[in-house]
Design an enzyme around this catalytic site. Structure first.
Site, PDB file in Angstrom:
ATOM      1  N   CYS A   3       5.561   6.570   1.225  1.00  0.00           N
ATOM      2  CA  CYS A   3       6.920   6.087   0.942  1.00  0.00           C
ATOM      3  C   CYS A   3       8.004   6.993   1.520  1.00  0.00           C
ATOM      4  O   CYS A   3       8.919   6.528   2.215  1.00  0.00           O
ATOM      5  CB  CYS A   3       7.115   5.882  -0.561  1.00  0.00           C
ATOM      6  SG  CYS A   3       7.066   7.386  -1.562  1.00  0.00           S
ATOM      7  N   HIS A  30       8.634   7.692  -6.257  1.00  0.00           N
ATOM      8  CA  HIS A  30       8.628   6.646  -5.235  1.00  0.00           C
ATOM      9  C   HIS A  30      10.043   6.476  -4.693  1.00  0.00           C
ATOM     10  O   HIS A  30      11.028   6.691  -5.407  1.00  0.00           O
ATOM     11  CB  HIS A  30       8.129   5.317  -5.806  1.00  0.00           C
ATOM     12  CG  HIS A  30       7.878   4.271  -4.755  1.00  0.00           C
ATOM     13  ND1 HIS A  30       6.871   4.389  -3.824  1.00  0.00           N
ATOM     14  CD2 HIS A  30       8.518   3.105  -4.467  1.00  0.00           C
ATOM     15  CE1 HIS A  30       6.882   3.339  -3.015  1.00  0.00           C
ATOM     16  NE2 HIS A  30       7.876   2.555  -3.383  1.00  0.00           N
ATOM     17  N   HIS A  84       9.923  -0.727   1.719  1.00  0.00           N
ATOM     18  CA  HIS A  84       9.205   0.471   1.291  1.00  0.00           C
ATOM     19  C   HIS A  84       7.727   0.381   1.664  1.00  0.00           C
ATOM     20  O   HIS A  84       7.214  -0.670   2.016  1.00  0.00           O
ATOM     21  CB  HIS A  84       9.356   0.663  -0.226  1.00  0.00           C
ATOM     22  CG  HIS A  84       8.613  -0.345  -1.060  1.00  0.00           C
ATOM     23  ND1 HIS A  84       8.048  -0.047  -2.282  1.00  0.00           N
ATOM     24  CD2 HIS A  84       8.345  -1.685  -0.871  1.00  0.00           C
ATOM     25  CE1 HIS A  84       7.480  -1.128  -2.811  1.00  0.00           C
ATOM     26  NE2 HIS A  84       7.639  -2.120  -1.975  1.00  0.00           N
TER      27      HIS A  84
END
Length: 358
Positions: free
Chosen positions: A273, A321, A333
């Site tokens: 990510c 994240h 993402h």
């Protein structure tokens, strides 16, 4: 052992460190992260009656823990690379210092030999024995210059030796940190593999229909969260326009759609990510921290209502994240292992906050 031998021994240690670092520079991916505590393989027993909602939540936790460990791995990797570079630079300074000290010692030796050849008398004594007034006057100036040069030579030798001692101490300290970073990286890597292996084992025990239903439950959970976020009227307040660099970052990020998630990866073929967000902004000419936690801690924060395309949305209380806002309530993402870079609702996960790289 004499001071010179001690310095040479310490310098050798520094050089060995540097050679070792250079030899291992080809390994790896990217504020030092704390060493993750040793873990045991998580339990992956299916819930009674294969309660798929319970399975979904358990998978969510396993992948979340893997993401936390990935951040720790990336931070440790980045730190070990920085420390390796510093050790190499220190080793170079040690070599330069040794060469300079040897030169100064040669000069001091030459001065001592010249005095010996002149009968062992210092310049001041020879001057006072002279019966030539003019020579005496000229000699006073030369003696003073010689005294100043000798004092300067001794002072420079002292400074050079002190610098060498400091360089070797710094190299030793960096080597200790480097070893700690390597251990932290290895522990994080172990945790990542365990969490992902547990998640994959859990999924492998499901029948085809159950896997399809599980995927549907994941979509439903994301849709529910996104709908709740949008129902707050948040999009009525979000009207920011992307900067020129923000547009470039968004273009890069959306061009990666379909590429697989891989922990520790920064492209070009796969990403985690934060690897994707840092690579996107690098493509726009802006260097940002490597991990999601560093990006959250070090980049300027903005209110969710003020975010614009290119801003980064940080998720979960531990900032484990991160994604890039692309406008219209959506983000791009790299979700987790087994998934690819994709577009999703910006509110499909719990938002911690928003940061702005430029």
């Amino acid at each position: 052992m004499g001071a010179g031998k001690r310095i040479w021994g310490a310098a050798a240690v520094g050089l060995v460190c540097a050679v070792t670092v250079l030899g291992g520079a080809g390994t790896a991916f990217a504020a030092p992260a704390p060493t993750p505590s040793p873990t045991t393989t998580p339990s992956v027993t299916l819930p009674p009656n294969k309660d798929l909602e319970a399975v979904r939540k358990r998978l969510e936790k396993l992948y979340h823990d893997a993401a936390v460990a990935t951040d720790a791995y990336n931070a440790a990797e980045e730190e070990t690379e920085r420390q390796s570079t510093e050790i190499v630079e220190l080793a170079r300074e040690i070599v330069k210092g040794q060469e300079r000290l040897a030169e100064l010692k040669d000069r001091a030796g030459a001065a001592a030999r010249a005095q010996y050849r002149s009968g062992g008398l210092p310049p001041e004594a020879r001057l006072w024995l002279s019966d030539d007034p003019q020579a005496w006057l000229e000699g006073v100036s030369r003696v003073r210059q010689g005294q100043k040069a000798t004092t300067g030579l001794l002072a420079e030798m002292t400074r050079t030796q002190q610098d060498l001692e400091q360089y070797t101490q710094d190299a030793s300290a960096q080597w200790t940190k480097l070893e700690a970073g390597r251990k932290a990286k290895a522990a994080a890597q172990k945790t990542i593999k365990e969490q992902i292996a547990a998640a994959e084992k859990l999924e492998s025990e499901l029948e085809k229909e159950e896997k399809e239903r599980l995927a549907e439950l994941e979509r439903e959970a994301a849709y529910k969260a996104q709908t709740s976020w949008l129902s707050s009227g948040i999009l009525d307040d979000i009207d920011g326009k992307a900067t020129a660099q923000g547009k470039k970052a968004v273009e890069f990020a959306t061009a990666q759609i379909g590429k697989p998630y891989e922990w520790g990866a920064e492209g070009p073929g796969s990403f985690d990510c934060s690897g994707m967000t840092s690579a996107a902004w690098a493509a726009a000419g802006v260097t940002i921290p490597r991990t999601s936690q560093q990006q959250w801690a070090q980049l300027p924060h903005v209110d969710v209502e003020d975010m614009r395309p290119g801003d980064l949305i940080v998720y979960f209380d531990d900032a484990s994240h991160i994604a890039m806002y692309v406008g219209d309530g959506a983000m791009v993402h790299a979700p987790r292992p087994g998934r690819t870079v994709t577009i999703a609702g910006a509110g499909s996960m719990p938002i911690l906050g928003v940061v702005r790289p430029n």
